[in-house]
Structure formats: structure tokens, C-alpha cells
Design an enzyme around this catalytic site. Structure first.
Site, PDB file in Angstrom:
ATOM      1  N   PRO A  92       0.837  -1.224   0.000  1.00 32.24           N
ATOM      2  CA  PRO A  92       0.000   0.000   0.000  1.00 32.24           C
ATOM      3  C   PRO A  92       0.863   1.262   0.000  1.00 32.24           C
ATOM      4  CG  PRO A  92      -0.173  -1.150   2.109  1.00 32.24           C
ATOM      5  CD  PRO A  92       0.618  -2.037   1.200  1.00 32.24           C
ATOM      6  N   GLU A 119       3.167  -6.860   8.233  1.00 26.31           N
ATOM      7  CA  GLU A 119       3.464  -5.440   8.024  1.00 26.31           C
ATOM      8  C   GLU A 119       4.419  -5.214   6.852  1.00 26.31           C
ATOM      9  OE1 GLU A 119       2.000  -2.796   9.786  1.00 26.31           O
ATOM     10  OE2 GLU A 119       0.756  -4.478  10.462  1.00 26.31           O
ATOM     11  N   ARG A 161      -3.204  -8.911 -20.560  1.00 30.83           N
ATOM     12  CA  ARG A 161      -4.067  -8.581 -21.700  1.00 30.83           C
ATOM     13  C   ARG A 161      -3.408  -7.624 -22.676  1.00 30.83           C
ATOM     14  NH1 ARG A 161      -6.891  -3.952 -21.045  1.00 30.83           N
ATOM     15  NH2 ARG A 161      -8.783  -4.527 -22.171  1.00 30.83           N
ATOM     16  N   ASP A 176      -9.798   1.438 -24.345  1.00 32.04           N
ATOM     17  CA  ASP A 176     -10.051   1.202 -22.915  1.00 32.04           C
ATOM     18  C   ASP A 176     -10.078   2.528 -22.177  1.00 32.04           C
ATOM     19  OD1 ASP A 176      -9.783  -1.518 -23.156  1.00 32.04           O
ATOM     20  OD2 ASP A 176      -7.752  -1.598 -22.358  1.00 32.04           O
TER      21      ASP A 176
HETATM   22  N1  ADE Z   1      -0.873  -5.019   0.077  1.00 32.54           N
HETATM   23  C1  ADE Z   1      -1.759  -4.553   0.976  1.00 32.54           C
HETATM   24  N2  ADE Z   1      -2.491  -3.559   0.484  1.00 32.54           N
HETATM   25  C2  ADE Z   1      -2.063  -3.361  -0.803  1.00 32.54           C
HETATM   26  C3  ADE Z   1      -2.420  -2.460  -1.833  1.00 32.54           C
HETATM   27  N3  ADE Z   1      -3.363  -1.531  -1.671  1.00 32.54           N
HETATM   28  N4  ADE Z   1      -1.763  -2.555  -2.998  1.00 32.54           N
HETATM   29  C4  ADE Z   1      -0.793  -3.478  -3.174  1.00 32.54           C
HETATM   30  N5  ADE Z   1      -0.408  -4.340  -2.233  1.00 32.54           N
HETATM   31  C5  ADE Z   1      -1.034  -4.291  -1.048  1.00 32.54           C
END
Ligand code: ADE
Length: 250
Positions: A92, A119, A161, A176
């Protein structure tokens, strides 16, 4: 293209056998290898994580299993003729995964994914492999998943793709949403197929007119309307020169 995924949940990647990606594998366009990280643990409990230095909640994935796994996976790829690996680290905290990044990754011959649980992975692992290959830390959206495996599925499908010969019609990703071109930054508008009437809902007359210019104009208007409603941030990124007088009247 070769893909390697190292994970503690190999079965999470089973969908890579299905649909577009599955077919691309069967045709030999994608060479996918899923590996169980725990095969590179050497203690009784197959430990892959430990408490974070500096304290705090959660656990951190340990350097040793990842280092041993990635060394072997890379060695195996090279032995089998793969070249030009890129490490793709779903997190994230990564840069946003966009269509542009999907195109960039689709041009690489070999992607190695390291989906993490807990984590995340001890930073020294990415630091180490960054000395040998490009490392892309990638986030699929502003939310936190329980692990990176679902992100691997997302990235793989978006990339697969785009590979030559994977989609039936080579042009079918040209317009797209998010594709570059005249409709850059606009979302695709609505689409219709037979029958012409369904539960009292018809289809826009223009689509039956056979007038290609009018149909293109209508599609663009609908794309603008939908983008304005759902993604005002994208409208702001459009080049004003790309709009004509009719667009400004909307
Ligand atoms: N791992 C946990 N959340 C994630 C996200 N939003 N994008 C990529 N990997 C992740």
C-alpha cells in the site's frame, strides 16, 4: 513473458489458471511459476516473520527466507533462458498502479512478484535486489489488503491482456478507459447489445443510425459525462486543447 510469484499462500494464485491469463499460459505466451516461500525456511516452525525493530504492532517478514527464495528463483529463470527481471513488490506504500505502469511492465520479459503478509518485508530485501534489477513498489489502490496476493492477480491480469496476441482483437484495448489517445483520461461510456428493447429500456437511437461520425461524437459525450460524474479529478488532467467547442457547452 515469464512470471514468478513467491508467497506463503500459493493456492491464492490458483486463478492464474483461469480465463485470459490461464489461456495465455496454455498458449505459451505466459510462463508462470508460483513458489511457496516456506520452502526456503529451515526451522521447525517454518518461520517467515518476526517482531519489528523499534517496536510497534504486527510482524515483519524476515530477510533470510526471501533472500534464499529470490536467489533460487532468479537462478532458475536465468538457467532457463529468462532475462531482464523486474522485482514487483505489492505494497500500500507503493506508487499507484495505473494503465501506464501496466504498459511499462508488459514490455518487460520477466516479472518477479513478492506479495507480503503482515506489516511487509524487511527493507533490506528490496535494497539488496535493487542493486541487481529494477524494483517497482506498487499499490493497487488507497486501501489496505491483508496481503499482496490479490494485487498480484490484478497486476498480472492488467499486464497479460496487453501482451501481443493475448486479446483476440489487437485493437480491443485501444479505447479502454485510461488508454492513451484522443480519449486519454476519459472513462468509457455505456455499451449495449441485442435485443433492442429489454424490460421497457431501449437503446440510444444514434447507435442504430449507422452514422459513424455521430456515433463517435455520442461516445465522446457519454465518456465526458461519465468522467465528470465519477472522476472529476481525471477531467482536470485532460488537455483543454483536446476539447472542442461542443465539449465546453456540456
Ligand atoms: N498489500 C496490501 N495492500 C495493498 C495495496 N493496496 N496494494 C498493493 N499491495 C497491497
Amino acid at each position: 513473458m515469464r512470471l514468478d510469484v513467491v508467497t506463503i499462500f500459493p493456492e491464492y494464485l490458483d486463478p492464474l489458471n483461469v480465463s485470459l491469463v490461464g489461456k495465455a499460459r496454455a498458449r505459451g505466451q505466459l510462463d508462470v511459476h508460483v513458489h511457496d516461500l516456506r520452502e526456503w525456511t529451515y526451522d521447525r516452525h517454518n518461520t517467515v516473520d518476526d517482531t519489528p525493530y523499534g517496536g510497534g504492532p504486527g510482524m515483519v517478514m524476515k530477510t533470510d527466507p526471501w533472500g534464499a527464495a529470490l536467489d533460487d528463483v532468479l537462478a532458475d529463470g536465468y538457467e532457463n533462458g529468462a532475462h531482464g527481471p523486474v522485482l514487483v513488490v505489492p505494497t500500500p506504500s507503493g506508487r499507484p498502479f495505473t494503465q501506464e505502469l501496466a504498459v511499462e511492465l508488459s514490455e518487460r520479459p520477466w516479472l518477479v512478484f513478492t506479495p507480503a503478509r503482515y506489516e511487509g518485508i524487511d527493507r533490506r530485501v528490496t535494497d539488496e535486489y535493487a542493486t541487481r534489477m529494477p524494483v517497482y513498489e506498487v499499490s493497487i489502490g488507497d486501501y489496505v489488503l491483508a496481503g499482496g496476493e490479490a494485487a498480484v492477480l490484478v497486476v498480472t491480469e492488467a499486464v497479460a491482456r496487453l501482451l501481443p496476441g493475448v486479446l483476440g482483437n489487437a485493437e480491443s484495448h485501444q479505447d479502454d478507459s485510461f488508454a492513451p489517445g484522443a480519449m486519454a483520461n476519459l472513462l468509457e461510456g455505456p455499451v449495449y447489445t441485442k435485443p433492442p428493447q429489454w424490460r421497457g429500456h431501449g437503446i440510444p437511437d444514434v447507435l442504430l443510425s449507422g452514422h459513424h461520425g455521430k456515433i463517435a461524437r455520442w461516445r465522446r459525450d457519454e465518456a465526458l459525462r461519465r468522467t465528470t460524474r465519477n472522476r472529476p479529478d481525471l477531467i482536470e488532467r485532460c488537455d483543454p486543447k483536446a476539447f472542442d467547442k461542443k465539449d465546453r457547452e456540456m
